[in-house]
Design an enzyme around this catalytic site. Sequence first.
Site, PDB file in Angstrom:
ATOM      1  N   HIS A 122      -1.381  22.373 -11.505  1.00 26.95           N
ATOM      2  CA  HIS A 122      -1.142  22.053  -9.964  1.00 26.95           C
ATOM      3  C   HIS A 122      -1.985  20.637  -9.620  1.00 26.95           C
ATOM      4  O   HIS A 122      -1.636  20.548  -8.235  1.00 26.95           O
ATOM      5  CB  HIS A 122      -1.318  23.227  -8.996  1.00 26.95           C
ATOM      6  CG  HIS A 122      -2.807  23.529  -8.706  1.00 26.95           C
ATOM      7  ND1 HIS A 122      -3.336  24.676  -9.500  1.00 26.95           N
ATOM      8  CD2 HIS A 122      -3.433  23.204  -7.815  1.00 26.95           C
ATOM      9  CE1 HIS A 122      -4.533  24.843  -9.162  1.00 26.95           C
ATOM     10  NE2 HIS A 122      -4.743  24.026  -8.144  1.00 26.95           N
ATOM     11  N   ASP A 149      -0.536  26.965 -15.809  1.00 30.49           N
ATOM     12  CA  ASP A 149      -1.333  26.042 -14.667  1.00 30.49           C
ATOM     13  C   ASP A 149      -2.359  25.171 -15.587  1.00 30.49           C
ATOM     14  O   ASP A 149      -3.377  25.807 -15.391  1.00 30.49           O
ATOM     15  CB  ASP A 149      -1.694  26.776 -13.755  1.00 30.49           C
ATOM     16  CG  ASP A 149      -2.376  25.874 -12.482  1.00 30.49           C
ATOM     17  OD1 ASP A 149      -1.937  24.643 -12.566  1.00 30.49           O
ATOM     18  OD2 ASP A 149      -2.772  26.572 -11.680  1.00 30.49           O
ATOM     19  N   SER A 170      -9.975  23.721  -7.448  1.00 32.05           N
ATOM     20  CA  SER A 170      -9.266  24.181  -8.425  1.00 32.05           C
ATOM     21  C   SER A 170      -9.222  23.254  -9.410  1.00 32.05           C
ATOM     22  O   SER A 170      -9.701  21.906  -9.342  1.00 32.05           O
ATOM     23  CB  SER A 170      -7.871  23.895  -7.458  1.00 32.05           C
ATOM     24  OG  SER A 170      -7.459  24.685  -6.894  1.00 32.05           O
TER      25      SER A 170
END
Length: 269
Positions: free
Chosen positions: A73, A119, A219
């Site tokens: 992402h 992911d 992230s």
Amino acid sequence: MLIQCLLAAILVFQACLATPFGLKPKITDGEDAIPGEFPYQVSIRWGIPPLIPLNHACGGSILNERYILTAGHCVLKFGKLKVLAGKHHISKDEDTQQEIAVERAIVHEKYPGGVAPYDIAILKLKTPLIFNKRVSAITLPRQNEIRTGKAVLSGWGSISKKLRPLLPEVLQKVTVPVLDNQSCLNKFPNNIIGKKPELYDSQICTDAVGEVSACSGDSGGPLVQLENNTPIQIGIVSWGVMPCGVNRVPSVYTRVASYVDWINNIINL
């Protein structure tokens, strides 16, 4: 995309706050790292020059001189990416830093976007990194191995316990316990993201000790265990719940051991 981000930002930091729309996405309740403590850690910058300058968007880890591991992402279909290695201060130029543009981003072919399995992504650099005491590679686990115990999370994600992110000045770290997936699920209220979240064997969780949590800007960053002083990456920060920490719910990661063969197939070509 912007509308989706505004909606999702209320609940989860993953797919939207991890990508930079004027937001500079510390580990909540973490502590300052020692300069050079995590030589495998990188800052991934995103922007659309000259319209949007390149700013910190995600973390990542060094696989070798040419490849960086991060979350799927963290890769948008537009804009430019570059990688900064050897960093400690997020906003200051440092003699130890190496800044290299990304030549190609390889997102897992099964990743559908958003809060989902697969992911994971690999960034190929235009020129190789120069390894030294402040810049070096992470070690991967064995394919499909299951790890328990405690792990260390590092990153420049938001230190805020409110919806508005607030960057730390220096790299943060925290030691957190790894949770099995069923225990992890039991800690999520049924309606925390509109429905009971799903967890997969290819994901891993860490518990929120007090109000410690991964947050936006962490992230794509590494969750690591030390084995005979060798850092082994077991997770990639994938998603969590905002405001960070105050909900006392787990942080969710991509389980690196589920993708070791996929990683090696790419970096060994």
